[in-house]
Design a protein around this motif. Structure first.
Motif, short mmCIF file in Angstrom:
data_model
loop_
_atom_site.label_atom_id
_atom_site.label_comp_id
_atom_site.label_asym_id
_atom_site.label_seq_id
_atom_site.Cartn_x
_atom_site.Cartn_y
_atom_site.Cartn_z
N THR A 119 0.83 -1.21 0.00
CA THR A 119 0.00 0.00 0.00
C THR A 119 0.87 1.26 0.00
OG1 THR A 119 -1.76 -1.16 1.20
CG2 THR A 119 -1.82 1.25 1.24
N VAL A 120 1.98 1.22 0.72
CA VAL A 120 2.89 2.37 0.77
C VAL A 120 3.61 2.54 -0.57
CG1 VAL A 120 4.93 3.35 1.87
CG2 VAL A 120 3.23 2.16 3.25
N ARG A 121 4.17 1.47 -1.08
CA ARG A 121 5.07 1.59 -2.25
C ARG A 121 4.31 1.80 -3.56
NH1 ARG A 121 9.91 -2.66 -1.87
NH2 ARG A 121 10.93 -1.02 -3.09
N VAL A 122 3.03 1.44 -3.60
CA VAL A 122 2.24 1.72 -4.80
C VAL A 122 2.08 3.22 -4.99
CG1 VAL A 122 -0.15 1.66 -5.65
CG2 VAL A 122 0.98 -0.45 -5.00
N HIS A 123 2.01 3.97 -3.89
CA HIS A 123 1.73 5.41 -3.97
C HIS A 123 2.95 6.29 -3.71
CE1 HIS A 123 -2.62 4.89 -4.33
NE2 HIS A 123 -2.54 3.96 -3.40
N HIS A 124 4.01 5.75 -3.11
CA HIS A 124 5.14 6.59 -2.73
C HIS A 124 6.47 5.92 -3.08
CE1 HIS A 124 2.50 9.28 -0.40
NE2 HIS A 124 1.88 8.17 -0.03
N ARG A 125 7.40 6.73 -3.53
CA ARG A 125 8.74 6.22 -3.80
C ARG A 125 9.50 6.10 -2.47
NH1 ARG A 125 10.96 6.37 -8.86
NH2 ARG A 125 9.65 7.21 -10.54
N CYS A 126 9.81 4.90 -2.08
CA CYS A 126 10.56 4.69 -0.85
C CYS A 126 11.17 3.30 -0.88
CB CYS A 126 9.67 4.87 0.39
SG CYS A 126 8.37 3.64 0.57
N SER A 127 12.14 3.08 -0.03
CA SER A 127 12.79 1.77 0.05
C SER A 127 11.89 0.80 0.80
CB SER A 127 14.13 1.89 0.78
OG SER A 127 13.92 2.25 2.13
N ARG A 128 12.22 -0.47 0.67
CA ARG A 128 11.43 -1.48 1.37
C ARG A 128 11.53 -1.30 2.88
NH1 ARG A 128 11.59 -6.24 3.89
NH2 ARG A 128 9.87 -7.70 3.52
N SER A 129 12.70 -0.96 3.38
CA SER A 129 12.87 -0.78 4.83
C SER A 129 12.04 0.39 5.34
CB SER A 129 14.34 -0.58 5.18
OG SER A 129 14.84 0.58 4.56
N GLU A 130 11.95 1.46 4.53
CA GLU A 130 11.12 2.60 4.93
C GLU A 130 9.64 2.20 4.96
OE1 GLU A 130 13.58 6.47 3.27
OE2 GLU A 130 12.39 5.28 1.86
N ALA A 131 9.21 1.40 3.98
CA ALA A 131 7.82 0.95 3.94
C ALA A 131 7.52 0.03 5.13
CB ALA A 131 7.54 0.21 2.63
N VAL A 132 8.48 -0.82 5.49
CA VAL A 132 8.30 -1.71 6.64
C VAL A 132 8.16 -0.88 7.92
CG1 VAL A 132 9.46 -3.41 8.11
CG2 VAL A 132 9.42 -3.72 5.62
N ASP A 133 8.98 0.14 8.08
CA ASP A 133 8.90 0.99 9.26
C ASP A 133 7.53 1.67 9.35
OD1 ASP A 133 11.47 0.34 10.00
OD2 ASP A 133 12.39 2.13 9.14
N ARG A 134 7.03 2.16 8.21
CA ARG A 134 5.73 2.80 8.21
C ARG A 134 4.62 1.79 8.53
NH1 ARG A 134 5.05 7.02 3.25
NH2 ARG A 134 2.96 7.08 4.17
N ALA A 135 4.77 0.57 8.04
CA ALA A 135 3.76 -0.46 8.31
C ALA A 135 3.73 -0.81 9.80
CB ALA A 135 4.05 -1.71 7.47
#
Length: 324
Positions: A119-135
């Motif tokens: 859900t994060v990476r479909v809408h925002h450019r970020c690394s996998r680790s950043e997406a995991v932190d947000r999750a």
């Protein structure tokens, strides 16, 4: 000094379902607005048009349903003019929805962490680790214990309350401006329901987002929402600040909903049910659809009542409970 426009403005929204006999109007000239940081409740019996209103706002109607008229203005922009690509960018990012059944939004064969990070990476450019932190942060915000472990779980390994919290976390993860929740606590026990209501109110207040909370139960929304729209047979029959509506309802249908709720004062007494049943949308009576169930109905009710504004509140009734 110019007044800021509402975050969401719905103007004369009309939704129809085409059939071989005649089109059925499920949402009939519905209008309301929503400010940033505000929670609006939409209440009514099953079949009143609450969920169809939500799906119309999100452009999620399947054929033969279609929005036939009206405007849905989000940050001043008419969403009815959006292309499918523009809707794809909006949904899940600036506008999010929480469904009644969390399994409608959770993939049963994907781990929770994979779904949230997607859900994060479909809408925002970020690394996998950043997406995991947000999750993980989103899971913490909705009160899920041991979020690192829950990231590795599949939906079927969680309880119903936990799945609904994950669905709410998935809706909140991109910090949307608008959240639409379609009876998300109906299937949960009262303890979990109270926790989710509290957390939802806190999250909206902290993030500054606006929310629409759909429910059939005024008792659920009275401590959550700021304003309430009462719907019956596809129409908004009353709307206003929730405290005013509950303290002094204007429409007989609103009073009937309130009278059917158990209270400490009515303990041990039979509940007062509204007589009759909601008419099918394909066979609505002429004029006011509530008239056949209303003890105040008269010959005037053979016409559709206009919207009347009374001290900041709106109702559609020829015989309101409180005179203007």
């Amino acid at each position: 000094m110019t007044m800021a426009s509402p975050l969401l403005e719905v103007l004369n929204l009309t939704t129809r379902f085409e059939s071989a006999q005649a089109p059925v109007t499920a949402v009939d000239n519905v209008s309301f607005s929503l400010e940033a940081g505000e929670i609006l409740g939409i209440v009514g019996e099953s079949g009143s048009g609450k969920s169809v209103t939500a799906f119309s706002l999100m452009n999620l109607l399947d054929a033969p349903g279609r929005v036939a008229a009206g405007e849905v203005r989000f940050k001043g922009r008419n969403l009815r003019d959006c292309s499918p690509r523009e809707w794809q960018a909006l949904r899940g990012d600036r506008i999010a929805m929480v469904f009644q059944d969390p399994m409608m939004s959770l993939n049963p064969v994907m781990r929770i962490g994979a779904q949230l990070t997607e859900t994060v990476r479909v809408h925002h450019r970020c690394s996998r680790s950043e997406a995991v932190d947000r999750a993980i942060g989103a899971l913490k915000r909705v009160g899920i214990p041991a979020p690192d472990e829950r990231m590795r779980a599949y939906p079927h390994e969680l309880s119903g309350g936990m799945r609904q919290r994950v669905a709410i976390a998935n809706a909140l993860i991109n910090q949307p401006d608008l959240i639409i929740a379609d009876e998300p606590t109906t299937a949960l026990d009262v303890t979990i329901q109270a926790q989710i209501l509290y957390e939802m109110k806190l999250l909206v207040r902290e993030s500054g987002a606006a929310a629409i909370w759909i429910s059939h139960d005024l008792a659920v929304v009275k401590d959550l929402v700021d304003r309430v729209c009462v719907m019956y047979a596809g129409r908004v029959v009353e709307q206003g600040p929730v405290a005013d509506v509950i303290r002094q309802p204007l429409h007989p249908y609103t009073r009937g909903l309130l009278a059917s709720l158990p209270t400490a004062e009515t303990r041990g007494q039979p509940l007062l049910a509204i007589p009759g049943a909601t008419p099918p949308l394909s066979a609505l009576p002429p004029g006011c659809a509530f008239a056949p169930r209303c003890g105040r109905a008269s010959t005037a009710c053979a016409q559709v009542p206009p919207a009347v504004v009374v001290r900041g509140r709106t109702h559609r009734c020829f015989h309101p409970l409180v005179a203007a």
